[in-house]
Design a protein around this motif. Structure first.
Motif, PDB file in Angstrom:
ATOM      1  N   GLN A 368       4.564   4.583   1.328  1.00  0.00           N
ATOM      2  CA  GLN A 368       3.590   5.275   2.246  1.00  0.00           C
ATOM      3  C   GLN A 368       2.132   5.237   1.581  1.00  0.00           C
ATOM      4  O   GLN A 368       1.032   5.051   2.195  1.00  0.00           O
ATOM      5  CB  GLN A 368       3.613   6.629   2.757  1.00  0.00           C
ATOM      6  CG  GLN A 368       4.883   6.620   3.557  1.00  0.00           C
ATOM      7  CD  GLN A 368       5.585   8.047   3.803  1.00  0.00           C
ATOM      8  OE1 GLN A 368       5.588   8.944   3.110  1.00  0.00           O
ATOM      9  NE2 GLN A 368       6.158   8.330   5.264  1.00  0.00           N
ATOM     10  N   PHE A 369       2.122   5.536   0.172  1.00  0.00           N
ATOM     11  CA  PHE A 369       0.746   5.599  -0.524  1.00  0.00           C
ATOM     12  C   PHE A 369       0.200   4.030  -0.526  1.00  0.00           C
ATOM     13  O   PHE A 369      -0.937   3.804  -0.252  1.00  0.00           O
ATOM     14  CB  PHE A 369       1.114   6.237  -2.037  1.00  0.00           C
ATOM     15  CG  PHE A 369      -0.164   5.843  -2.754  1.00  0.00           C
ATOM     16  CD1 PHE A 369      -1.116   6.965  -2.755  1.00  0.00           C
ATOM     17  CD2 PHE A 369      -0.175   4.878  -3.846  1.00  0.00           C
ATOM     18  CE1 PHE A 369      -2.219   7.014  -3.607  1.00  0.00           C
ATOM     19  CE2 PHE A 369      -1.450   4.785  -4.408  1.00  0.00           C
ATOM     20  CZ  PHE A 369      -2.466   5.823  -4.508  1.00  0.00           C
ATOM     21  N   LYS A 375      -4.579  -0.359   3.966  1.00  0.00           N
ATOM     22  CA  LYS A 375      -5.323  -0.245   4.999  1.00  0.00           C
ATOM     23  C   LYS A 375      -6.604   0.276   4.447  1.00  0.00           C
ATOM     24  O   LYS A 375      -7.755  -0.393   5.184  1.00  0.00           O
ATOM     25  CB  LYS A 375      -4.874   0.840   6.040  1.00  0.00           C
ATOM     26  CG  LYS A 375      -3.680   0.522   6.691  1.00  0.00           C
ATOM     27  CD  LYS A 375      -2.940   1.595   7.332  1.00  0.00           C
ATOM     28  CE  LYS A 375      -1.704   1.567   8.175  1.00  0.00           C
ATOM     29  NZ  LYS A 375      -1.106   2.563   8.730  1.00  0.00           N
ATOM     30  N   SER A 376      -6.961   0.996   3.455  1.00  0.00           N
ATOM     31  CA  SER A 376      -8.198   1.290   3.105  1.00  0.00           C
ATOM     32  C   SER A 376      -9.049   0.157   2.418  1.00  0.00           C
ATOM     33  O   SER A 376     -10.243  -0.014   2.745  1.00  0.00           O
ATOM     34  CB  SER A 376      -8.087   2.362   1.850  1.00  0.00           C
ATOM     35  OG  SER A 376      -9.432   2.815   1.381  1.00  0.00           O
ATOM     36  N   GLN A 378      -8.342  -3.143   3.209  1.00  0.00           N
ATOM     37  CA  GLN A 378      -8.783  -3.891   4.506  1.00  0.00           C
ATOM     38  C   GLN A 378      -9.973  -3.385   5.248  1.00  0.00           C
ATOM     39  O   GLN A 378     -10.844  -4.281   5.562  1.00  0.00           O
ATOM     40  CB  GLN A 378      -7.711  -4.074   5.384  1.00  0.00           C
ATOM     41  CG  GLN A 378      -6.367  -4.990   4.782  1.00  0.00           C
ATOM     42  CD  GLN A 378      -5.081  -4.584   5.560  1.00  0.00           C
ATOM     43  OE1 GLN A 378      -4.958  -3.844   6.445  1.00  0.00           O
ATOM     44  NE2 GLN A 378      -4.129  -5.696   5.123  1.00  0.00           N
ATOM     45  N   LYS A 379     -10.017  -2.005   5.298  1.00  0.00           N
ATOM     46  CA  LYS A 379     -11.069  -1.678   5.963  1.00  0.00           C
ATOM     47  C   LYS A 379     -12.572  -1.677   5.275  1.00  0.00           C
ATOM     48  O   LYS A 379     -13.630  -1.785   5.921  1.00  0.00           O
ATOM     49  CB  LYS A 379     -11.039   0.117   6.228  1.00  0.00           C
ATOM     50  CG  LYS A 379     -11.751   0.655   7.316  1.00  0.00           C
ATOM     51  CD  LYS A 379     -11.498   2.191   7.530  1.00  0.00           C
ATOM     52  CE  LYS A 379     -10.247   2.551   8.038  1.00  0.00           C
ATOM     53  NZ  LYS A 379      -9.860   3.979   8.104  1.00  0.00           N
ATOM     54  N   HIS A 380     -12.470  -1.578   4.141  1.00  0.00           N
ATOM     55  CA  HIS A 380     -13.724  -1.971   3.405  1.00  0.00           C
ATOM     56  C   HIS A 380     -13.867  -3.025   2.698  1.00  0.00           C
ATOM     57  O   HIS A 380     -15.071  -3.596   1.906  1.00  0.00           O
ATOM     58  CB  HIS A 380     -13.627  -0.868   2.091  1.00  0.00           C
ATOM     59  CG  HIS A 380     -13.598   0.512   2.439  1.00  0.00           C
ATOM     60  ND1 HIS A 380     -12.360   1.406   2.442  1.00  0.00           N
ATOM     61  CD2 HIS A 380     -14.629   1.414   2.983  1.00  0.00           C
ATOM     62  CE1 HIS A 380     -12.816   2.590   2.777  1.00  0.00           C
ATOM     63  NE2 HIS A 380     -14.041   2.788   3.310  1.00  0.00           N
ATOM     64  N   ALA A 381     -12.965  -4.134   3.173  1.00  0.00           N
ATOM     65  CA  ALA A 381     -13.167  -5.431   2.852  1.00  0.00           C
ATOM     66  C   ALA A 381     -14.417  -6.251   3.459  1.00  0.00           C
ATOM     67  O   ALA A 381     -14.847  -5.905   4.787  1.00  0.00           O
ATOM     68  CB  ALA A 381     -11.987  -6.402   3.071  1.00  0.00           C
TER      69      ALA A 381
END
Length: 381
Positions: A368-369, A375-376, A378-381
């Motif tokens: 989960q971590f 995801k984090s 990918q969001k800030h990429a």
């Protein structure tokens, strides 16, 4: 969570990797996570069933108990596209593991792996040490893309860290105390195997060179004469070394072959000592299972086993391949009843704290971590 497990060994294989993964899938069933397992087909008749997708395979020429798979990559692509896993876990670095690595890269799926087997150490026992450098190069290449490499012991962690492996995390093993406990009938085992001797010593595992089993008859024959005639050995398991063991060692010993887990637990519980000379364990599940039955362990001071056996508290750790070290340890424990009783109590108390459920919860939490971290990023990429 949806988990795809790629492994070159799975139940009904009898080894630590297969049994660990079998327990893990049982836990996933109970905790309502979805999973699929890609693993080798063991027989021609065996077919894929439920979440288990079997791939055609053939016995490895050097070691018939291991199988080399020929994964159907096109079919597996379809399975992965349909299942859409959140994460891929590769448990072995060979043909099926390679396919898992390829599909994770192709479909941009987070991937982790577990390091179960010290293949480099195995090479010594098959006179193939010249391949060591090439093996490590391959292992480094294979594990480099993994977001986490789960290792079963501090010893393995240190070994891989020195080799430059990154993203390492210790993930230990547990024990099922519903099966491995000290409350079985010793008389039942004595009667079944017609044991008249005072002491029972046992070994559980593959009968193969990498388990150092050829040391067992040497230990048996080196014991003081009064002990030799009062000890009966129960050797549980099978493998390529069985015939040479039987030829060399027939007195006061019974070879049981492979047995169901409950039968193994009964024998080990009835034993006065569990003797384990293997130097190649990354963990040593059978050692923890022996402790859970209240049986003190005499083992080689090598590999993951030395992270389980507490010297003088749950057993004795011996100088690897040093005959006298094993003989003296067995002699000293068998001839001190009070100490043996204390070792038994300590062993059970230690094992009771090693629950499989806790281990699997640790694994799921790390999954989960990693997913949140991915995801984090990918969001800030």
């Amino acid at each position: 969570m949806k988990i795809a497990i790629f492994t070159d060994t799975f139940l009904p294989d009898v080894n630590g990797v297969a049994k660990t993964l079998g327990r893990f899938t049982k836990y996933l069933d109970q905790s309502h996570h979805s999973y699929i397992v890609i693993s080798p087909k063991q027989t021609k008749k065996e077919i894929s069933a439920g979440q288990i997708y079997r791939q055609s395979s053939f016995p490895f020429p050097l070691y018939k108990d291991c199988r080399i798979s020929l994964p159907n990559t096109m079919h597996l692509k379809e399975i992965i596209k349909k299942f859409q896993p959140d994460i891929i876990h590769v448990a072995t670095p060979f043909s099926i593991g390679l396919t898992g690595l390829h599909l994770a890269k192709k479909y941009n799926i987070p991937i982790v792996g577990s390091y179960h087997t010290d293949f480099d150490h195995y090479l010594k026992y098959y006179h193939l040490t010249l391949l060591s450098k090439a093996l490590w190069r391959y292992m480094e290449w294979f594990h480099q893309p993994l977001l986490r490499i789960f290792v079963p012991s501090a010893v393995t962690y240190d070994q891989l860290q020195k080799k430059g492996f990154q993203h390492l995390q210790i993930w230990q093993r547990g024990v099922d105390m519903n099966i491995f406990h000290p409350y079985y009938s010793t008389d039942e085992v004595r009667k079944k195997y017609n044991i008249k001797e005072r002491y029972i010593l046992s070994y559980v595992g593959r009968l193969a060179p990498e388990k150092n089993v050829e040391l067992l008859p040497k230990i048996a024959k080196q014991l003081p004469p009064e002990l030799q005639e009062n000890v009966h050995w129960l050797i549980i398991g099978d493998g390529p070394s069985k015939s040479s063991l039987r030829n060399d060692w027939q007195q006061n010993v019974t070879y049981t072959g492979f047995l169901p887990q409950k039968e193994v637990a009964k024998i080990v519980s009835a034993s006065d000592l569990f003797v384990f000379p293997s130097e190649t364990e990354t963990f040593g599940n059978v050692v923890l299972e022996a402790l859970a039955t209240g049986t003190p362990v005499v083992a080689a001071n090598e590999g993951g086993v030395k992270n389980i056996v507490q010297e003088g508290f749950t057993g004795k750790l011996c100088n690897s391949n040093h005959l006298d070290s094993f003989v003296n340890a067995i002699d000293s424990i068998l001839n001190d009843e009070d100490w043996r009783y204390q070792l038994t109590q300590n062993a059970v108390r230690y094992a009771q704290k090693q629950r499989w459920e806790d281990r699997f919860e640790e694994l799921i939490s790390t999954y989960q971590f990693i997913l949140e971290e991915t995801k984090s990023k990918q969001k800030h990429a």
